[in-house]
Scaffold this motif. Structure first.
Motif, PDB file in Angstrom:
ATOM      1  N   LEU A   1     -17.965 -34.215 119.073  1.00 43.54           N
ATOM      2  CA  LEU A   1     -19.231 -33.783 119.701  1.00 43.54           C
ATOM      3  C   LEU A   1     -19.330 -32.261 119.678  1.00 43.54           C
ATOM      4  O   LEU A   1     -20.369 -31.706 119.322  1.00 43.54           O
ATOM      5  N   GLN A   2     -18.235 -31.588 120.040  1.00 46.32           N
ATOM      6  CA  GLN A   2     -18.259 -30.122 120.101  1.00 46.32           C
ATOM      7  C   GLN A   2     -18.441 -29.505 118.715  1.00 46.32           C
ATOM      8  O   GLN A   2     -19.095 -28.481 118.567  1.00 46.32           O
ATOM      9  N   ARG A   3     -17.876 -30.146 117.692  1.00 45.63           N
ATOM     10  CA  ARG A   3     -17.975 -29.581 116.341  1.00 45.63           C
ATOM     11  C   ARG A   3     -19.180 -30.130 115.579  1.00 45.63           C
ATOM     12  O   ARG A   3     -19.466 -29.697 114.470  1.00 45.63           O
ATOM     13  N   GLY A   4     -19.855 -31.110 116.173  1.00 48.16           N
ATOM     14  CA  GLY A   4     -20.893 -31.856 115.448  1.00 48.16           C
ATOM     15  C   GLY A   4     -22.220 -31.129 115.320  1.00 48.16           C
ATOM     16  O   GLY A   4     -22.339 -29.957 115.689  1.00 48.16           O
ATOM     17  N   PRO A   5     -23.241 -31.835 114.825  1.00 49.01           N
ATOM     18  CA  PRO A   5     -24.525 -31.215 114.484  1.00 49.01           C
ATOM     19  C   PRO A   5     -25.478 -31.000 115.663  1.00 49.01           C
ATOM     20  O   PRO A   5     -26.531 -30.384 115.488  1.00 49.01           O
ATOM     21  N   TYR A   6     -25.146 -31.498 116.861  1.00 45.85           N
ATOM     22  CA  TYR A   6     -26.104 -31.388 117.966  1.00 45.85           C
ATOM     23  C   TYR A   6     -26.237 -29.941 118.438  1.00 45.85           C
ATOM     24  O   TYR A   6     -25.249 -29.224 118.516  1.00 45.85           O
ATOM     25  N   PRO A   7     -27.457 -29.512 118.812  1.00 51.76           N
ATOM     26  CA  PRO A   7     -27.627 -28.192 119.428  1.00 51.76           C
ATOM     27  C   PRO A   7     -26.895 -28.151 120.784  1.00 51.76           C
ATOM     28  O   PRO A   7     -26.704 -29.214 121.399  1.00 51.76           O
ATOM     29  N   PRO A   8     -26.502 -26.945 121.243  1.00 51.57           N
ATOM     30  CA  PRO A   8     -25.682 -26.829 122.458  1.00 51.57           C
ATOM     31  C   PRO A   8     -26.240 -27.567 123.669  1.00 51.57           C
ATOM     32  O   PRO A   8     -25.474 -28.203 124.408  1.00 51.57           O
ATOM     33  N   ALA A   9     -27.555 -27.504 123.872  1.00 46.53           N
ATOM     34  CA  ALA A   9     -28.119 -28.141 125.072  1.00 46.53           C
ATOM     35  C   ALA A   9     -27.929 -29.659 125.030  1.00 46.53           C
ATOM     36  O   ALA A   9     -27.585 -30.291 126.034  1.00 46.53           O
ATOM     37  N   LEU A  10     -28.129 -30.240 123.864  1.00 47.05           N
ATOM     38  CA  LEU A  10     -27.985 -31.690 123.729  1.00 47.05           C
ATOM     39  C   LEU A  10     -26.510 -32.090 123.852  1.00 47.05           C
ATOM     40  O   LEU A  10     -26.166 -33.098 124.475  1.00 47.05           O
ATOM     41  N   ARG A  11     -25.644 -31.261 123.280  1.00 49.03           N
ATOM     42  CA  ARG A  11     -24.205 -31.491 123.393  1.00 49.03           C
ATOM     43  C   ARG A  11     -23.776 -31.541 124.862  1.00 49.03           C
ATOM     44  O   ARG A  11     -23.058 -32.427 125.286  1.00 49.03           O
ATOM     45  N   ALA A  12     -24.288 -30.554 125.618  1.00 51.93           N
ATOM     46  CA  ALA A  12     -23.939 -30.475 127.041  1.00 51.93           C
ATOM     47  C   ALA A  12     -24.484 -31.694 127.786  1.00 51.93           C
ATOM     48  O   ALA A  12     -23.829 -32.237 128.679  1.00 51.93           O
ATOM     49  N   ARG A  13     -25.652 -32.146 127.396  1.00 52.50           N
ATOM     50  CA  ARG A  13     -26.260 -33.310 128.033  1.00 52.50           C
ATOM     51  C   ARG A  13     -25.414 -34.558 127.801  1.00 52.50           C
ATOM     52  O   ARG A  13     -25.096 -35.302 128.716  1.00 52.50           O
ATOM     53  N   VAL A  14     -25.039 -34.783 126.557  1.00 50.66           N
ATOM     54  CA  VAL A  14     -24.262 -35.979 126.207  1.00 50.66           C
ATOM     55  C   VAL A  14     -22.917 -35.984 126.933  1.00 50.66           C
ATOM     56  O   VAL A  14     -22.483 -37.000 127.471  1.00 50.66           O
TER      57      VAL A  14
END
Ligand code: ZN
Ligand code: ZN
Length: 254
Positions: free
Chosen positions: A169-182
């Motif tokens: 998740l941390q290295r993946g394609p999601y933008p930071p806000a979405l990463r934090a949400r997940v």
């Protein structure tokens, strides 16, 4: 009692639970046409479907609910918050259910469980059949609460969420806000959190465990297997995974 997943993942979820000739759907995150095809693949006569339980308003759970229920003229059940988001309050087929108030639907005892997730009033479900067999379905959960652990104890079947691997998740394609949400308290369960849940609720009567809502971008089936196998005291290859585009085999509780 038997159950199967008609598909599980961020693009659509639906789980079928059947007791004798009565069936309930938990969520319908597929279009009406798509869900009818999946029901056919599961070889369920559509007349057996008595209603749809809705966990929350996210489209991967609620997209096809109203259209399917109108077509079949069957009720759908959700919390007030979910109904408000979906604008269902005035709908003739909508029935209100409340967290921790069990109801009998289609001959099954349904316990809606309050869970932490970033929706209006999300619920997950524990369903008890006639012979006291109990299925716990848990698809979207940000974190483990004592309440969730308590409710999912002593289930004979469990369908749980193993959404992401934290490093992917941390290295993946999601933008930071979405990463934090997940990753947050109201997002989704990681493989490790899922393993912890299984460790805490496992008991001698548990017959079947399936893991779903697996992220296609932030997880890998091998990582899910490795994380869950120790918690289930089985080999990694024996961990049963649910997929987005597959109707799973039926799981029978007896
Ligand atoms: Zn959700
Ligand atoms: Zn979801």
């Amino acid at each position: 009692m038997r159950y199967c997943s008609l598909g599980s993942g961020s693009r659509g979820n639906a789980t079928l639970v059947v007791e004798q000739q009565h069936a309930l759907l938990i969520d319908c995150g597929f279009s009406r046409k798509n869900i009818l095809q999946r029901l056919q693949q599961a070889e369920l006569p559509v007349e057996q479907l008595q209603g749809v339980l809705v966990t929350h308003e996210h489209s991967d759970h609620a997209k096809g609910v109203q259209s399917l229920c109108e077509a079949l003229d069957i009720p759908f059940y959700s919390s007030h918050g979910t109904a408000r988001k979906m604008q269902w309050q005035q709908h003739a087929l909508w029935r209100c259910i409340r967290g921790d108030e069990s109801v009998t639907i289609a001959g099954m005892q349904v316990m809606p469980v309050v869970v932490p997730h970033d929706a209006q009033e999300p619920l997950q479900f524990v369903v008890r059949g006639r012979r006291d067999h109990c299925l716990g379905v848990l698809s979207d959960l940000g974190s483990l609460t004592p309440h969730v652990v308590h409710r999912y104890r002593r289930c004979h079947g469990l369908q749980v969420e193993a959404n992401h691997d934290p490093q992917m998740l941390q290295r993946g394609p999601y933008p930071p806000a979405l990463r934090a949400r997940v990753a947050g308290q109201f997002g989704h369960l990681s493989n490790q959190q899922c393993a912890e849940l299984l460790q805490r609720v496992r008991w001698s009567g548990l017959q079947s465990v399936t893991a779903g809502h697996i992220s296609e971008k932030n997880n890998d089936e091998q990582l899910v297997r490795q994380a869950l196998a120790p918690a289930m005291a089985c080999q990694p290859e024996d961990v049963q995974l649910l997929r987005q585009d597959e109707v799973s085999p039926w799981q029978q509780l007896n």
